[in-house]
Design a protein around this motif. Structure first.
Motif, PDB file in Angstrom:
ATOM      1  N   ASP A 242       0.804  -1.222   0.000  1.00 47.70           N
ATOM      2  CA  ASP A 242       0.000   0.000   0.000  1.00 47.70           C
ATOM      3  C   ASP A 242       0.843   1.280   0.000  1.00 47.70           C
ATOM      4  O   ASP A 242       0.533   2.237  -0.699  1.00 47.70           O
ATOM      5  N   TRP A 292       0.259  -0.823  -5.363  1.00 44.60           N
ATOM      6  CA  TRP A 292      -1.122  -0.355  -5.240  1.00 44.60           C
ATOM      7  C   TRP A 292      -1.264   1.141  -5.488  1.00 44.60           C
ATOM      8  O   TRP A 292      -2.344   1.615  -5.823  1.00 44.60           O
ATOM      9  N   THR A 319       0.897  -6.018 -10.183  1.00 44.88           N
ATOM     10  CA  THR A 319      -0.181  -5.221  -9.602  1.00 44.88           C
ATOM     11  C   THR A 319      -1.534  -5.819  -9.996  1.00 44.88           C
ATOM     12  O   THR A 319      -1.644  -6.502 -11.018  1.00 44.88           O
TER      13      THR A 319
END
Length: 516
Positions: A242, A292, A319
């Motif tokens: 993240d 991300w 991804t």
């Protein structure tokens, strides 16, 4: 959905509580207080009744909200019982320490030095008993029936284990994908998209696909390919996840290619200078796994630090997000799809069937197994997880239970039904240990020895005869690996080092089952 999964975790907690309440010190203390022995027997019988209903309740809660509510009421009651048990256990230990006594005089210590009020203690036990009695009395209205226990008298006496599988890669259906990516890595030709960084051409190859499809596995496959290893002077693998922190990612790459641990550089400019020295004129391969963040400026900042590498350097990006693949990639996106039915079956068979049996028994298991595999929709993570589960299921009706489970109809959350099924069939001690793994953030490497020590500290390991707690913890750890809850990988450039991690979707499951 959180209540549903927390109910399954509660079953594992109940198993531990049941053993604790009947442990030596607690029983000695309660009997030493001369409580109503008849009530103690009733309480034990009630606990056994609850235990017998839990398995059926766990299965039915998926489709029956009333059963789910029943589990919540039971959970609240058992938490009160657990609080009382801990109080008694603590008081028993205090009496032992203060009395300095053991053996035959332990009852005298309990009787005369305890701070517990006998009437209050008995009232609390009676109150919990009556609450449990009320909860259990609802079983007929909810259609709950006692568990049949261990499958001992099943119709099939054979073990569902196939002809021996050759020692080969655990990857099926990815030969074409590997060939495409390796060809891009070995090629020095200009890319179709102009992406001049400084005076050098750096190819960025994006691999895009849904969670559990095998993007990381494919990247590892090409990263460790012998021809690829020979091609590049420097290699580094970074899990991004993240947070796209440029300094942290740069530092990780620098530490990897210079074989340093915890380098002391704290200033971005100094780090950039050191990275320049390390990669200048050298051909590198970097993998940015599980990206991300869609912020182009962050990506451009990171990429600009690689300008001093030799022409022909490559970056692989994995991804789930097609937009990220387009933003970062210089080569066309490589979309990773599901694997074929036959490849799915081969992957499943490798995990579910391990020893030779007669072919007549195999045919029956194979028919059901193929139907189960189809429900996994070509997702390797789901297939491996169920294969690890069914490897230990020795009876045909156990396989039919998996095939016909209501869990396949789950639509309330993003947990893969196959993962939930695999978790639901874990033995209670492994459920607790797996749920505890939710303390690890996503994409963080799990250190086996540390995790085992944490399990020991939390009293999650059941002592086994002729085994130390560390050995028991290692057995639990290996059991979770065999069920694909923890993934074991090796870097072929450092074959003596083992790496362990949890897939993002498995981490989500651990967080769900551990609840609050």
């Amino acid at each position: 959905m959180a209540e549903l999964i927390a109910g399954a975790f509660f079953t594992a907690s109940f198993e531990r509580f049941f053993k604790m309440i009947l442990s030596g010190d607690i029983l000695k203390f309660v009997r030493g207080k001369k409580l109503n022995d008849g009530m103690l027997k009733k309480f034990k019988t009630m606990l056994l009744s609850v235990k017998a209903l839990l398995n059926d309740a766990e299965k039915k809660q998926i489709s029956d909200p009333d059963v789910r509510q029943w589990l919540e009421e039971l959970k609240d009651t058992m938490y009160h019982a657990e609080d009382l048990a801990y109080e008694i256990e603590t008081e028993a230990l205090r009496c032992k320490i203060e009395g300095g006594q053991s053996g035959s005089r332990i009852f005298q210590v309990f009787n005369f030095s305890s701070r517990f009020n006998i009437k209050n203690l008995e009232d609390r036990i009676v109150e919990i008993f009556h609450t449990l009695e009320g909860v259990v009395s609802q079983k007929d209205l909810l259609g709950l029936s006692p568990s049949e226990g261990v499958h001992q008298n099943r119709s099939s006496s054979s073990s569902p284990q196939l002809l021996p599988v050759e020692e080969e890669s655990d990857i099926y259906g990815r030969d074409h994908d590997k060939t495409v990516i390796v060809k891009l890595l070995l090629s020095d030709a200009d890319d179709d998209h102009d992406d001049v960084v400084g005076s050098n051409k750096i190819s960025v190859i994006p691999i895009v696909g849904m969670g559990g499809i095998g993007k990381t596995t494919l990247a590892q496959l090409v990263y460790n390919d012998a021809n690829v290893v020979k091609k590049f002077d420097l290699k580094a693998w970074v899990t991004v996840s993240d947070e796209f922190d440029v300094f942290t990612l740069t530092k990780t790459i620098f530490e990897t290619i210079t074989v340093q641990k915890d380098c002391s550089i704290k200033h971005p400019h100094q780090l950039q200078c050191e990275l320049k020295k390390a990669i200048e004129g050298k051909k590198f391969l970097f993998v940015l796994d599980d990206v991300w963040n869609e912020n182009y400026n962050l990506w451009d900042n990171l990429r600009s630090q690689f300008t001093f590498g030799a022409s022909g350097s490559k970056i692989i990006v994995t991804t789930r997000n097609e937009k990220i693949g387009s933003m970062m990639g210089t080569a066309p996106i490589h979309y990773l799809g599901i694997i074929s039915d036959e490849d799915s079956w081969q992957l499943f068979a490798k995990h579910a069937f391990q020893k030779i049996i007669d072919r007549s028994a195999l045919q029956e298991f194979e028919e059901i197994g193929r139907n189960i595999v189809r429900k996994c929709n070509g997702l390797p993570l789901a297939i491996k997880s169920l294969g690890g589960l069914l490897c230990s299921k020795m009876h045909i009706d156990e396989w039919e239970d998996i095939l016909n489970s209501d869990t396949w109809k789950m639509q309330e959350c993003n947990i893969l039904p196959a993962l939930w099924l695999s978790y639901n069939y874990l033995p209670p001690h492994l459920k607790r240990c797996f749920g505890y793994c939710s303390i690890f953030p996503k994409d963080v490497e799990i250190h086996k020895e540390t995790l085992i020590l944490l399990w020991m500290a939390e009293d999650l390991l059941r002592p086994q005869q002729n085994m130390t707690l560390e050995e028991t913890g290692e057995k639990y750890f290996n059991d979770l690996i065999s069920r694909s809850f923890i993934h074991h990988t090796k870097d072929f450039s450092c074959p003596d080092i083992d790496h362990y991690h949890m897939h993002d979707l498995v981490n989500d499951l651990a967080s769900f089952v551990s609840g609050e």
